[in-house]
Write a protein that holds these residues in place. Structure first.
Motif, PDB file in Angstrom:
ATOM      1  N   TYR A 196       0.830  -1.228   0.000  1.00  0.00           N
ATOM      2  CA  TYR A 196       0.000   0.000   0.000  1.00  0.00           C
ATOM      3  C   TYR A 196       0.859   1.271   0.000  1.00  0.00           C
ATOM      4  N   ARG A 197       1.984   1.208  -0.716  1.00  0.00           N
ATOM      5  CA  ARG A 197       2.847   2.380  -0.726  1.00  0.00           C
ATOM      6  C   ARG A 197       2.183   3.598  -1.385  1.00  0.00           C
ATOM      7  N   GLU A 198       1.174   3.391  -2.239  1.00  0.00           N
ATOM      8  CA  GLU A 198       0.449   4.491  -2.864  1.00  0.00           C
ATOM      9  C   GLU A 198      -0.706   4.981  -2.002  1.00  0.00           C
ATOM     10  N   GLY A 199      -0.849   4.412  -0.823  1.00  0.00           N
ATOM     11  CA  GLY A 199      -1.902   4.835   0.089  1.00  0.00           C
ATOM     12  C   GLY A 199      -3.199   4.103  -0.121  1.00  0.00           C
TER      13      GLY A 199
ATOM     14  N   ASP B  45      -6.970   3.513  -1.299  1.00  0.00           N
ATOM     15  CA  ASP B  45      -7.805   3.900  -2.443  1.00  0.00           C
ATOM     16  C   ASP B  45      -9.161   4.388  -1.909  1.00  0.00           C
TER      17      ASP B  45
ATOM     18  N   LYS C 267       1.661  13.592  -2.479  1.00  0.00           N
ATOM     19  CA  LYS C 267       1.153  13.140  -3.761  1.00  0.00           C
ATOM     20  C   LYS C 267       0.445  14.260  -4.493  1.00  0.00           C
TER      21      LYS C 267
ATOM     22  N   PHE D 188       0.390  12.616   2.708  1.00  0.00           N
ATOM     23  CA  PHE D 188       1.512  11.682   2.867  1.00  0.00           C
ATOM     24  C   PHE D 188       2.729  12.386   3.447  1.00  0.00           C
TER      25      PHE D 188
ATOM     26  N   ASP E 244       6.963   5.275   3.883  1.00  0.00           N
ATOM     27  CA  ASP E 244       5.865   6.183   3.548  1.00  0.00           C
ATOM     28  C   ASP E 244       4.753   6.054   4.596  1.00  0.00           C
TER      29      ASP E 244
ATOM     30  N   GLU F 131       0.756   7.674   5.680  1.00  0.00           N
ATOM     31  CA  GLU F 131      -0.423   8.467   5.276  1.00  0.00           C
ATOM     32  C   GLU F 131      -1.139   8.938   6.533  1.00  0.00           C
TER      33      GLU F 131
END
Length: 493
Positions: A292-295, A297, A319, A442, A475, A477
């Motif tokens: 879940y490095r992109e946070g 959804d 981001k 982030f 990272d 969030e």
């Protein structure tokens, strides 16, 4: 008796023949008496010119008539009273006849005279220092125009309205030559003005002079001064009024019966419990797992999803956009449990805030607070960023307890030390007790982690040989949950 008669006859005979002695009366001596010499007539051409005697000055007229209160009095007697009070000489023609009932106080004597005359179809003109009174017909025949050609006089009775309030408005309406006089004894306004102005002024008095009632309203939740302007707005114009004391929960309304009914409806509408919005705020920081490095959804999880550009904690770490949406009460509980699968959760803070509708509450996310209380078996030092983030949340209460939140994010600090924010706020509508989710913020953090071989790394004394300590960037969030609820504000005594 016979002797007396003879004596009288004898004396008369002696007087006829001059035989009685003459009696001389002594004259008083003349003191400093002089005898005037004969005056010779001076020819007319030589006579000195003697100026005529100067006329005696007339007593000044008192221009203000004190009090004139008469009832069914002959108009000539009224003229006499006016003359005695003011010194104004009033001469009336023989055909001037009328009976007068009037009450005047502290008015100009000529205004009083005009009022009395016009109400009785009479007129006057000044002849020297005297006022000559005549009929309107005689005036027009003599001068060729009506006495009331420019201004007229009307008497308008007042039975219900407050004279002071009516007079104040009439004075704003009168023309340049107009005058407003209130006769207290007759409870009437005496209006002097041009016919168009008189029509408008008389119409105003008629509208204001209506039967009124007074009703008291006890307030449970609001102060009288808070709602008085709105109640005044539904009352009859120039008739209704609201009265109250400072700090009182009671008001008195005076108006027509229809106006009082409108006031009662408005009071019932306004005298409601004063509502506020209570916020429960939870701020979480999740150390994202590798998957879940992109946070999170958020578009697939929340309702009413919206995205707004926002610099966050910096261009490298952020981001560039926040994700906002709503979840109901049941989904919120499920969501909190599901976040455990995303990464390690650090609770930054739990806040409780209260705000009135239209007033912003501030939710600060300080860099120095991030990871401050984190201890999941690993040592996680505080993040080292120099920026702070602020969410300004302004509530409003809609119909059916629906809550409208305006969210405006800002960031403080950085290299410039100035504040920057989103181009515009985000509006979200939630039911009472639902939750607003603000994610997508982030930040990188330095994490001191320990790696170990299962079982062997936990052995006493020898376990350190199977463990490895080190630091790495991870990272994270930051997620903010805002749960608003409508509450009733306690009435302050």
């Amino acid at each position: 008796m016979e002797i007396k008669c003879n004596v009288v006859v004898f004396v008369l005979i002696l007087g006829v023949f001059g035989l009685l002695p003459t009696v001389t009366h002594a004259q008083p001596p003349l003191v400093n008496a002089t005898v005037a010499a004969p005056v010779e007539e001076t020819p007319a051409a030589d006579k000195p010119v003697v100026p005529p005697a100067a006329p005696q000055p007339q007593a000044p007229i008192k221009t203000v008539l004190g009090t004139l209160e008469v009832s069914d009095m002959d108009i000539r007697d009224v003229f006499t009273r006016i003359s005695l009070q003011t010194g104004l000489v009033i001469v009336a023609d023989e055909d001037v006849q009328a009976r007068v009932t009037i009450y005047l106080r502290d008015v100009d004597v000529f205004d009083a005279l005009r009022v009395i005359l016009e109400l009785n179809h009479l007129a006057y003109t000044m002849e020297g220092a005297a006022a000559r009174v005549m009929t309107e017909k005689t005036f027009e025949e003599r001068f060729g125009y009506p006495f009331s050609q420019k201004v007229q006089t009307r008497m308008v009775p007042v039975a219900h309205a407050r004279p002071g309030t009516v007079e104040e408005l009439l004075n704003t309406m009168k023309g340049e030559a107009g005058k407003v006089i209130y006769s207290e004894g007759a409870r009437s306004f005496i209006l002097i003005d041009t016919p168009p102005q008189l029509d408008a002024m008389e119409d105003l008095v008629r509208k204001m002079d209506v039967p009124v009632e007074t009703r008291a309203f006890d307030l449970r939740y609001r102060k009288a001064k808070e709602i008085a302007p709105q109640v005044q707005g539904v009352l009859t114009e120039n008739v209704g009024r609201v009265e109250f004391g400072e700090g009182e929960n009671k008001m008195t309304v005076t108006d027509t019966s229809l106006g009082l009914d409108a006031a009662a409806r408005k009071v019932a509408e306004l005298d409601q419990p004063k509502e506020e919005v209570f916020f429960e705020v939870k701020i979480l920081q999740i150390i994202l797992g590798d998957e879940y490095r992109e946070g999170v959804d958020w578009g697939a999880i929340v309702s009413d999803y919206q995205s707004v550009a926002f610099p966050g904690f910096g261009a490298k770490e952020g981001k560039g956009a926040l994700s906002l949406g709503t979840v109901n009460e049941e989904d919120y509980v499920v969501l909190l449990d599901a976040l455990d699968t995303v990464g390690v959760i650090n609770t930054v803070s739990n806040l409780k805030l209260t705000a009135s509708p239209g007033t912003a509450s501030e939710i600060f996310i300080r860099s120095s607070d991030l990871l401050a209380d984190f201890d999941p078996g690993e040592k996680l030092p505080a993040a080292t960023g120099k920026r702070d983030v602020l969410y300004r949340v302004t509530p409003d209460i809609g119909k059916g307890k629906e809550i409208v939140l305006d969210v405006r994010p800002e960031v403080f600090g950085g290299a410039s030390g100035t504040a920057a924010g989103a181009d515009k706020g985000v509006e979200l509508k939630v039911d009472n007790g639902a939750t607003v989710v603000i994610g997508g913020l982030f930040k990188e953090a330095t994490v001191e982690a320990t790696r170990k071989i299962p079982l062997l790394g936990d052995l006493p004394f020898l376990g350190f040989a199977f463990r490895l300590r080190g630091e790495r960037f991870r990272d994270t969030e930051i997620i903010v949950f805002v749960t608003p609820k409508v509450i009733v504000k306690e009435q302050q005594e």
